[in-house]
Design a protein around this motif. Structure first.
Motif, PDB file in Angstrom:
ATOM      1  N   ASP A   5      17.537 -11.380  -2.165  1.00 49.54           N
ATOM      2  CA  ASP A   5      18.552 -12.155  -2.867  1.00 49.54           C
ATOM      3  C   ASP A   5      18.061 -12.397  -4.293  1.00 49.54           C
ATOM      4  N   THR A   6      18.983 -12.702  -5.160  1.00 43.94           N
ATOM      5  CA  THR A   6      18.678 -12.903  -6.572  1.00 43.94           C
ATOM      6  C   THR A   6      17.621 -13.977  -6.783  1.00 43.94           C
ATOM      7  N   ASN A   7      17.735 -15.104  -6.072  1.00 44.96           N
ATOM      8  CA  ASN A   7      16.801 -16.205  -6.309  1.00 44.96           C
ATOM      9  C   ASN A   7      15.367 -15.826  -5.973  1.00 44.96           C
ATOM     10  N   VAL A   8      15.160 -14.970  -4.995  1.00 48.95           N
ATOM     11  CA  VAL A   8      13.815 -14.505  -4.660  1.00 48.95           C
ATOM     12  C   VAL A   8      13.315 -13.544  -5.740  1.00 48.95           C
ATOM     13  N   LEU A   9      14.186 -12.659  -6.181  1.00 50.19           N
ATOM     14  CA  LEU A   9      13.768 -11.679  -7.187  1.00 50.19           C
ATOM     15  C   LEU A   9      13.426 -12.313  -8.531  1.00 50.19           C
ATOM     16  N   ILE A  10      14.063 -13.412  -8.861  1.00 48.01           N
ATOM     17  CA  ILE A  10      13.732 -14.093 -10.119  1.00 48.01           C
ATOM     18  C   ILE A  10      12.261 -14.483 -10.118  1.00 48.01           C
ATOM     19  N   ASP A  11      11.777 -14.999  -8.984  1.00 44.28           N
ATOM     20  CA  ASP A  11      10.362 -15.364  -8.878  1.00 44.28           C
ATOM     21  C   ASP A  11       9.469 -14.143  -9.077  1.00 44.28           C
ATOM     22  N   TYR A  12       9.856 -13.016  -8.465  1.00 37.74           N
ATOM     23  CA  TYR A  12       9.027 -11.821  -8.552  1.00 37.74           C
ATOM     24  C   TYR A  12       9.191 -11.087  -9.880  1.00 37.74           C
ATOM     25  N   TRP A  13      10.300 -11.292 -10.539  1.00 37.23           N
ATOM     26  CA  TRP A  13      10.471 -10.720 -11.878  1.00 37.23           C
ATOM     27  C   TRP A  13       9.446 -11.347 -12.812  1.00 37.23           C
ATOM     28  N   ARG A  14       9.211 -12.629 -12.613  1.00 35.44           N
ATOM     29  CA  ARG A  14       8.243 -13.337 -13.455  1.00 35.44           C
ATOM     30  C   ARG A  14       6.806 -12.951 -13.115  1.00 35.44           C
ATOM     31  N   LEU A  39      21.110 -10.682 -11.963  1.00 32.18           N
ATOM     32  CA  LEU A  39      19.880 -10.671 -12.765  1.00 32.18           C
ATOM     33  C   LEU A  39      20.156 -10.280 -14.209  1.00 32.18           C
ATOM     34  N   LEU A  40      20.982  -9.271 -14.411  1.00 34.55           N
ATOM     35  CA  LEU A  40      21.317  -8.857 -15.776  1.00 34.55           C
ATOM     36  C   LEU A  40      22.067  -9.964 -16.515  1.00 34.55           C
ATOM     37  N   HIS A  41      22.888 -10.689 -15.812  1.00 32.93           N
ATOM     38  CA  HIS A  41      23.621 -11.803 -16.410  1.00 32.93           C
ATOM     39  C   HIS A  41      22.663 -12.840 -16.982  1.00 32.93           C
ATOM     40  N   GLY A  42      21.518 -13.007 -16.331  1.00 35.79           N
ATOM     41  CA  GLY A  42      20.548 -14.001 -16.784  1.00 35.79           C
ATOM     42  C   GLY A  42      19.608 -13.523 -17.879  1.00 35.79           C
ATOM     43  N   ALA A  43      19.658 -12.240 -18.210  1.00 37.89           N
ATOM     44  CA  ALA A  43      18.756 -11.712 -19.244  1.00 37.89           C
ATOM     45  C   ALA A  43      19.082 -12.342 -20.596  1.00 37.89           C
ATOM     46  N   ASN A  46      17.433  -8.129 -25.269  1.00 29.11           N
ATOM     47  CA  ASN A  46      17.538  -6.703 -24.940  1.00 29.11           C
ATOM     48  C   ASN A  46      16.276  -6.209 -24.254  1.00 29.11           C
ATOM     49  N   GLU A  47      15.134  -6.738 -24.668  1.00 32.03           N
ATOM     50  CA  GLU A  47      13.869  -6.351 -24.047  1.00 32.03           C
ATOM     51  C   GLU A  47      13.859  -6.746 -22.565  1.00 32.03           C
ATOM     52  N   GLU A  48      14.333  -7.940 -22.283  1.00 31.00           N
ATOM     53  CA  GLU A  48      14.399  -8.389 -20.892  1.00 31.00           C
ATOM     54  C   GLU A  48      15.380  -7.540 -20.089  1.00 31.00           C
ATOM     55  N   THR A  49      16.516  -7.200 -20.679  1.00 30.11           N
ATOM     56  CA  THR A  49      17.486  -6.328 -20.016  1.00 30.11           C
ATOM     57  C   THR A  49      16.861  -4.979 -19.687  1.00 30.11           C
ATOM     58  N   ASN A  50      16.187  -4.381 -20.649  1.00 28.14           N
ATOM     59  CA  ASN A  50      15.544  -3.081 -20.410  1.00 28.14           C
ATOM     60  C   ASN A  50      14.464  -3.181 -19.340  1.00 28.14           C
ATOM     61  N   GLY A  51      13.723  -4.278 -19.351  1.00 24.34           N
ATOM     62  CA  GLY A  51      12.707  -4.489 -18.329  1.00 24.34           C
ATOM     63  C   GLY A  51      13.311  -4.614 -16.940  1.00 24.34           C
ATOM     64  N   LEU A  52      14.429  -5.311 -16.847  1.00 22.10           N
ATOM     65  CA  LEU A  52      15.119  -5.447 -15.561  1.00 22.10           C
ATOM     66  C   LEU A  52      15.610  -4.087 -15.060  1.00 22.10           C
ATOM     67  N   LEU A  53      16.160  -3.296 -15.960  1.00 21.04           N
ATOM     68  CA  LEU A  53      16.647  -1.978 -15.557  1.00 21.04           C
ATOM     69  C   LEU A  53      15.517  -1.129 -14.977  1.00 21.04           C
ATOM     70  N   LYS A  54      14.337  -1.227 -15.553  1.00 24.55           N
ATOM     71  CA  LYS A  54      13.178  -0.517 -15.012  1.00 24.55           C
ATOM     72  C   LYS A  54      12.739  -1.133 -13.684  1.00 24.55           C
ATOM     73  N   PHE A  55      12.762  -2.454 -13.608  1.00 22.96           N
ATOM     74  CA  PHE A  55      12.387  -3.185 -12.394  1.00 22.96           C
ATOM     75  C   PHE A  55      13.264  -2.761 -11.214  1.00 22.96           C
TER      76      PHE A  55
END
Length: 127
Positions: A5-14, A39-43, A46-55
């Motif tokens: 779920d999104t809330n779990v991934l936010i922790d692991y994105w960090r 997740l993209l909505h919360g970026a 642009n750097e964070e967006t690109n990082g999420l796309l790779k993630f």
């Protein structure tokens, strides 16, 4: 396979290295399109967006099709008829977990309400 779920991934994105400590093979990680969108909505940059796309490439993608939206609509209707109103995104994530018969890893209490009417929704609890 485990649907994150999104809330779990936010922790692991960090702290992405924390995913490696879970003792779960990365080929078992899955997300669905709604999680990507949230997740993209919360970026914030642009750097964070690109990082999420790779993630996202670290995860299997559980696909949805046009018929799934009918299923989600029926779930929303059933929930509403039982006095439960939840965000569309949460119901879509739960539907995806049920469709693919995979446990959902979440920290959101909304999903327990869904499970009350859809006991086939199962959860993953890390050890």
């Amino acid at each position: 396979m485990i649907l994150f779920d999104t809330n779990v991934l936010i922790d692991y994105w960090r702290k992405p290295k924390e995913l490696l400590k879970l003792n779960i093979s990365p080929d078992k990680f899955a997300i669905c399109g709604v999680v990507k969108a949230e997740l993209l909505h919360g970026a914030k940059t642009n750097e964070e967006t690109n990082g999420l796309l790779k993630f996202f490439n670290s995860f299997n993608l559980l696909h949805t099709d046009e018929y799934d939206f009918e299923g989600v609509g029926f779930m929303l209707q059933t929930l509403r008829e039982n006095g439960i109103t939840l965000p569309l995104a949460d119901v879509m994530i739960a539907f995806c977990a049920i469709k693919y018969d995979v446990p959902l890893w979440t920290q959101d209490g909304h999903f327990k309400l869904i499970q009350g009417l859809y006991p086939e929704l199962s959860f993953y609890y890390p050890k």
